[in-house]
Structure formats: structure tokens, C-alpha cells
Scaffold this motif. Structure first.
Motif, PDB file in Angstrom:
ATOM      1  N   TYR A 181      65.684  60.060  23.882  1.00 32.91           N
ATOM      2  CA  TYR A 181      64.434  59.896  23.952  1.00 32.91           C
ATOM      3  C   TYR A 181      63.508  61.028  24.727  1.00 32.91           C
ATOM      4  CZ  TYR A 181      60.557  56.709  24.772  1.00 32.91           C
ATOM      5  OH  TYR A 181      59.212  56.273  24.823  1.00 32.91           O
TER       6      TYR A 181
ATOM      7  N   CYS B 275      64.038  60.894  19.589  1.00 33.52           N
ATOM      8  CA  CYS B 275      62.686  60.022  19.243  1.00 33.52           C
ATOM      9  C   CYS B 275      61.992  60.264  20.330  1.00 33.52           C
ATOM     10  CB  CYS B 275      63.381  58.469  19.494  1.00 33.52           C
ATOM     11  SG  CYS B 275      62.492  57.360  18.893  1.00 33.52           S
TER      12      CYS B 275
ATOM     13  N   GLN C  70      56.380  61.482  18.042  1.00 33.37           N
ATOM     14  CA  GLN C  70      56.811  61.613  16.511  1.00 33.37           C
ATOM     15  C   GLN C  70      55.712  60.360  15.697  1.00 33.37           C
ATOM     16  OE1 GLN C  70      60.699  60.223  17.168  1.00 33.37           O
ATOM     17  NE2 GLN C  70      61.477  62.295  16.344  1.00 33.37           N
TER      18      GLN C  70
ATOM     19  N   ARG D  81      59.885  57.762  13.822  1.00 36.88           N
ATOM     20  CA  ARG D  81      60.273  56.926  14.670  1.00 36.88           C
ATOM     21  C   ARG D  81      61.154  55.834  14.139  1.00 36.88           C
ATOM     22  NH1 ARG D  81      55.134  57.230  16.880  1.00 36.88           N
ATOM     23  NH2 ARG D  81      55.024  54.885  16.291  1.00 36.88           N
TER      24      ARG D  81
END
Length: 399
Positions: free
Chosen positions: A42, A74, A78, A83
Motif C-alpha cells: 500500500y 495499491c 491510482q 485499484r
């Protein structure tokens, strides 16, 4: 208990994002449970793992528990399609792990909702019980914001129904989310809101200010995502209306809206942007600030369906907080039995935001009183160690 903890957005406190799963996994490990936490990559997160990925994953021990990190980037910057692909890739890899490993219980912590797919697969194929942690209500929030469409909302609703009905228990971060879980058929629901790290955020932290900020400036800090749900253009409008020239609004974080925000704010001398920063550095920034900020888009559904950790961090830091969210956030700030610890203004009203900031800037005694009340509320209600004990008890009962 051998627990598989599914949270795609996991981070240690060295990262710039939320650390609830780090604290809860550590508490479970401290009670003697074998915890495997599976996550992705992340943006802004720091998993604590180093070294190369092999076949798209790496793993190791972090703070007493096992972390399996999949090479699946992610982040908020994005687009929706990217995503969505990341969510589904993670769900596929986590399903393989859930079906192959030896576990007694699965904990599926959303967001995103797709994290429950591995738990449902393990439940149906291996009869493995699971607990669903609802951090956001899906598809209620996307529908309220007009994100997606009817076909997507129907599909998400079916997944959410299955997650609530087939789980041993649902952990909800607010009473509003708990009501949603019960309406979807959940049998056991526990409300365990976001808490705060009283050791990390507190009055004893050495203050830090970014270079170039005048020592006489009064800092109002927003730290969090810069996306459509956050409604940060309201802060830009409020900055343009401020009367007190000592006030400087700092926006810390990243997100899809950040480029547009920066372009719109280029002529505002009393507003600055800072990149995401590790939690210890953020704690030092809050220690050097005078006001905390909590901002959401004016979506009525947010009133009872959000559980912002930003409020808790500001309370722990002893900062008075100004929020434009109604419902639960407003009650925490203005109606707590321990006394008010901030100011809630109407959603979608930048002029009221500016007036609240100007009022606090002109009244240091009130800032101090609100900050003390916020710290007291954090100590008595939102200490993450106390919430972790209840969290562990829910999972142990479910297993």
C-alpha cells in the motif's frame, strides 16, 4: 489459535498510513496466538520486511507475528480500474494462502470489500470460521457518493450480505456500521472504534516544524488522504476566508485530488502541502501545532458511517480539533461527558470552518482547555491497548 489476518493495507508505525492492524496483530501475538498477516504494497505503508520478492511474495517476522507481503502495489493516486485490479489480485493470492495454510480462524479486515472473498472461500471449501471487520460499509458509501453504478452495487451488496451472514462475528468501527451489519444478517456484532497510540501521540513528544515556517505561525494540520471523499477544497475555501494572518493550514498526505488541490491553492499564502510522513514525524508535527483538522465531503451518509483515526490522533496529541463532519464526529468533539474537545461546523460550510479557526487562533486559553479535554477523552476511551483487549476477546470467542 492460528489466525490468518487479511488486511491489504497493513503498515507499521514507520509508515504514513493507519496502524490499527499492526496494533491488533501485536496484541494477539502477545497473548500467545500464532498470527499470519497477509498484505499488499500500500502506498505510504512500511511493512517491516526487506529483501527481494520471490514468486511475487516475501515474508518474515514483524513485532512478534508473521507477515506475508504480496507484490501488489495499491494506492489512492491510482485510478479506479487499477485499484480494482489490485484488490482482485490480492484476493486471489490471499485465497491460495487461506486454502493451503493451517489456520483456526480467518480475520478479513476491509477496506476493500474484496478482502472477504478469501475468507468466504475458506469458509465454504474448508469450513474455516472467519470474523469480518467492517471499516467502511460497502456498498453504502460508494452508492452515497455516486461511485460506480447499480450493477456494481448489487454485486458488492451480495458479497457484503454473505460476509455478515456467514461470519462468526462482525467487528464494526461505529454504531452506524454495526446497524448496517445487523441489517445484513450478522449474528454477533461488536463495536470497536479506532483508537490512538498514547505513547506515540502525546504531550511529551519533541515538537518539529517543517523548514521555512515562521516561528510565530499558528499551525492547523490536516493529515490524511486527499481524495474525493475528503472534500479538501473546502479547506482551500476556508483558507481564503481566514482573517488571522498568523494561521497556516498544512495538508499532509497524498491522493487522487492532490494535483488539482495544489493547482487551486497556488495563490493561497496561508496553505501548504506536505508529503506523507511516518507516524513519529507526524506526532512531532502535531506537537508543534495548535489545531487539528478533520474534513470530509458533505455526504450525509458520512455522519454515522465513518470512524476517523485523525480525530483520535489529535485528541491524543492534546490538540483542539475542528471538524466539518456531523453525527458521531461532532458528538465526540462537542458532546462528550468529559467536556468538549473541539468544534464541529456544518458540512459543506467553508465560512464556518474559517470562523472556527479564527476563533481558536484568537483564544489560546480555549485551545488549551479543549486540548486537555481531548487528551483526557483519549486516555479514558480511545487507548488502543484497551480496545485491543476487547478485539482479542472477540476473536478468541469466535475461534
Amino acid at each position: 489459535m492460528r489466525l490468518l489476518y487479511l488486511h491489504q493495507h497493513f503498515s507499521t508505525p514507520e509508515g504514513a498510513t493507519a496502524t490499527r492492524s499492526f496494533a491488533m496483530a501485536g496484541a494477539l501475538a502477545a497473548r500467545g496466538h500464532q498470527v499470519t498477516l497477509a498484505c499488499g504494497q500500500y502506498a505510504g505503508a512500511v511493512t517491516g520486511l526487506a529483501g527481494p520478492f520471490r514468486r511475487g511474495r516475501r515474508e518474515g517476522a514483524v513485532a512478534g507475528f508473521r507477515v506475508v507481503e504480496f507484490a501488489i502495489p495499491c494506492g489512492n493516486v491510482q485510478g479506479a480500474a487499477a485499484r480494482s485490479r489490485a484488490f482482485l489480485r490480492y484476493a486471489a493470492r490471499a485465497t491460495t494462502l487461506a486454502l493451503a495454510g493451517r489456520f483456526d480462524l480467518v480475520l478479513a479486515s476491509s477496506t476493500p470489500l474484496s478482502v472477504v472473498l478469501p475468507a468466504l472461500a475458506a469458509r465454504r471449501l474448508r469450513r474455516l470460521p472467519f470474523v469480518y471487520e467492517m471499516r467502511d460499509p460497502w456498498p453504502e458509501l460508494p452508492r452515497a457518493m455516486g461511485v460506480g453504478g447499480p450493477a456494481l452495487w448489487r454485486a458488492m451488496s451480495r458479497v457484503a450480505d454473505a460476509a455478515c451472514r456467514e461470519s462468526r462475528a462482525v467487528i464494526a468501527l461505529s454504531e452506524g456500521m454495526a446497524e448496517t451489519a445487523r441489517a445484513r444478517g450478522a449474528r454477533q456484532v461488536a463495536v470497536l472504534p479506532n483508537g490512538c497510540d498514547l505513547a506515540l501521540f502525546g504531550p511529551g513528544i519533541r515538537p518539529w516544524r517543517p523548514p521555512g515556517i515562521p516561528p510565530e505561525a499558528l499551525l492547523a494540520v490536516y493529515a490524511g488522504a486527499h481524495g474525493p471523499a475528503n472534500g479538501l477544497f473546502q479547506l482551500l475555501e476556508a483558507a481564503a476566508l481566514l482573517r488571522d494572518r498568523r494561521l497556516l493550514i498544512l495538508l499532509v498526505g497524498e491522493g487522487a485530488e492532490r494535483p488539482r488541490l495544489m493547482a487551486a491553492a497556488r495563490l493561497l499564502p496561508n496553505l501548504r502541502f506536505l508529503d506523507p510522513m511516518p507516524k513519529p514525524r507526524l506526532a512531532a508535527l502535531l506537537a508543534a501545532s495548535q489545531i487539528g483538522l478533520h474534513c470530509l465531503a458533505p455526504v450525509p451518509a458520512f455522519a454515522e458511517w465513518t470512524a476517523p483515526n485523525k480525530l483520535m490522533d489529535c485528541m491524543a496529541a492534546g490538540l483542539p480539533t475542528v471538524s466539518n463532519a456531523g453525527g458521531r464526529a461532532a458528538r465526540l468533539l462537542e458532546a462528550d461527558p468529559l467536556g468538549p474537545c473541539g468544534i464541529a461546523v456544518p458540512p459543506g460550510d467553508p465560512a464556518a470552518l474559517a470562523a472556527a479557526l479564527d476563533g481558536l487562533a484568537a483564544d489560546p486559553d480555549r485551545r488549551a482547555a479543549l486540548g486537555r479535554a481531548g487528551r483526557a477523552q483519549a486516555e479514558q476511551r480511545w487507548d488502543r491497548r484497551l480496545l485491543a483487549e476487547r478485539f482479542c476477546a472477540v476473536l478468541e470467542a469466535a475461534a
